[in-house]
Scaffold this active site. Structure first.
Site, PDB file in Angstrom:
ATOM      1  N   HIS A 115       0.755   2.239   6.885  1.00  0.00           N
ATOM      2  CA  HIS A 115       0.302   3.524   7.527  1.00  0.00           C
ATOM      3  C   HIS A 115       0.084   3.352   9.032  1.00  0.00           C
ATOM      4  O   HIS A 115      -0.628   2.371   9.505  1.00  0.00           O
ATOM      5  CB  HIS A 115      -0.844   4.048   6.874  1.00  0.00           C
ATOM      6  CG  HIS A 115      -1.240   5.687   7.490  1.00  0.00           C
ATOM      7  ND1 HIS A 115      -0.601   6.659   6.790  1.00  0.00           N
ATOM      8  CD2 HIS A 115      -1.751   5.842   8.493  1.00  0.00           C
ATOM      9  CE1 HIS A 115      -1.016   7.895   7.653  1.00  0.00           C
ATOM     10  NE2 HIS A 115      -1.806   7.286   8.570  1.00  0.00           N
ATOM     11  N   CYS A 116       0.931   3.769   9.882  1.00  0.00           N
ATOM     12  CA  CYS A 116       1.029   3.807  11.339  1.00  0.00           C
ATOM     13  C   CYS A 116       0.405   4.971  11.864  1.00  0.00           C
ATOM     14  O   CYS A 116       0.639   6.046  11.996  1.00  0.00           O
ATOM     15  CB  CYS A 116       2.318   3.572  11.760  1.00  0.00           C
ATOM     16  SG  CYS A 116       2.457   3.272  13.469  1.00  0.00           S
ATOM     17  N   PRO A 117      -1.017   4.685  12.696  1.00  0.00           N
ATOM     18  CA  PRO A 117      -1.814   5.750  13.248  1.00  0.00           C
ATOM     19  C   PRO A 117      -0.774   6.351  14.551  1.00  0.00           C
ATOM     20  O   PRO A 117      -1.228   7.419  15.104  1.00  0.00           O
ATOM     21  CB  PRO A 117      -2.904   5.236  13.783  1.00  0.00           C
ATOM     22  CG  PRO A 117      -2.897   3.726  13.816  1.00  0.00           C
ATOM     23  CD  PRO A 117      -1.817   3.640  12.750  1.00  0.00           C
ATOM     24  N   GLY A 120       1.222   8.569  12.928  1.00  0.00           N
ATOM     25  CA  GLY A 120       0.350   9.493  12.214  1.00  0.00           C
ATOM     26  C   GLY A 120       1.191   9.529  10.778  1.00  0.00           C
ATOM     27  O   GLY A 120       0.936  10.727  10.093  1.00  0.00           O
TER      28      GLY A 120
END
Length: 229
Positions: A115-117, A120
């Site tokens: 999961h890549c902030p 998003g």
């Protein structure tokens, strides 16, 4: 989960603000090499290159951010269910092969990478190739823009040693942002290319989950599967 959503918001906002800020510095500062090329030499190529790289970066970023919805029952029925895991213990939905439940998104993600902030969203089978495309464009954009911004810094214009830092603080800020991007992006890009070549994801690589299943079908087959499927 709420903390993860806030991290997504700050990550996406930070990405857009930092890239826009560096471009604005290049376009608005009077002694920018990009502006001097246009006004003094009637050369629009530096501006065109910047706009193309910026546009490609935003395209890949937006593309990675879209389509956050979970798979519906019809889509899950077309995927192979993991015989070892069966149903997910959190969302109680059938768990596809190579899927992992994302606590931020709140559902299982097939071929979950991470999961890549920054985007998003989860990097998965839906957007992994687009994520690699984003890293690839950043490899060129960050160093090129960093070189343009570095040429804006003047060390002999001010009599005091601190003058170049005080009066050109906006330029130095852009330079440090671009330096971080220039140094951080290539390792991520080559790491994900390596993962594509061995047909693994970041989660599988870290947990040694894939080595037990034998997903590797040879480097050329893995790359063809990654970029053409």
């Amino acid at each position: 989960r709420e903390a993860g959503r806030q991290m997504d918001l700050f990550g996406r906002l930070g990405f857009w603000v930092s890239h826009s800020y560096c471009l604005i510095v290049l376009l608005t500062v009077s002694y920018s090499p990009l502006r001097e090329a246009i006004t003094k030499h009637n050369d629009y190529w530096p501006l065109l290159i910047q706009l193309v790289l910026f546009g490609l970066t935003m395209y890949f970023h937006i593309s990675c951010s879209l389509n956050r919805r979970p798979y519906n029952n019809e889509e899950l029925a077309e995927l192979d269910v993991d015989p070892e895991d069966g149903a997910c213990s959190r969302c109680e939905a059938p768990k596809p092969m190579r899927a992992k439940h994302c606590r931020v998104c709140g559902h299982c993600v097939p071929r979950y990478d991470h999961h890549c902030p920054i985007v998003g969203n989860c990097v998965s089978e839906r957007n992994h190739m687009l994520f690699v495309g984003l890293l690839f464009v950043e490899i060129f954009q960050a160093p090129y823009t960093c070189y343009e911004v570095w040429n804006m810094i003047s060390f002999d214009q001010y009599t005091e040693w601190w003058g170049t830092f005080f009066y050109q603080a906006h330029v130095w800020l852009a330079l440090w942002i671009l330096l971080v991007g220039s140094l951080a992006t290539p390792p991520f890009f080559f790491f994900h290319m390596y993962l594509a070549a061995i047909n693994e994801t970041t989660w599988e690589f870290a947990s040694m989950h894939s080595s037990k299943r034998g997903y590797d079908i040879g480097m050329l087959g893995n790359l063809r599967l990654f970029f053409c499927s």
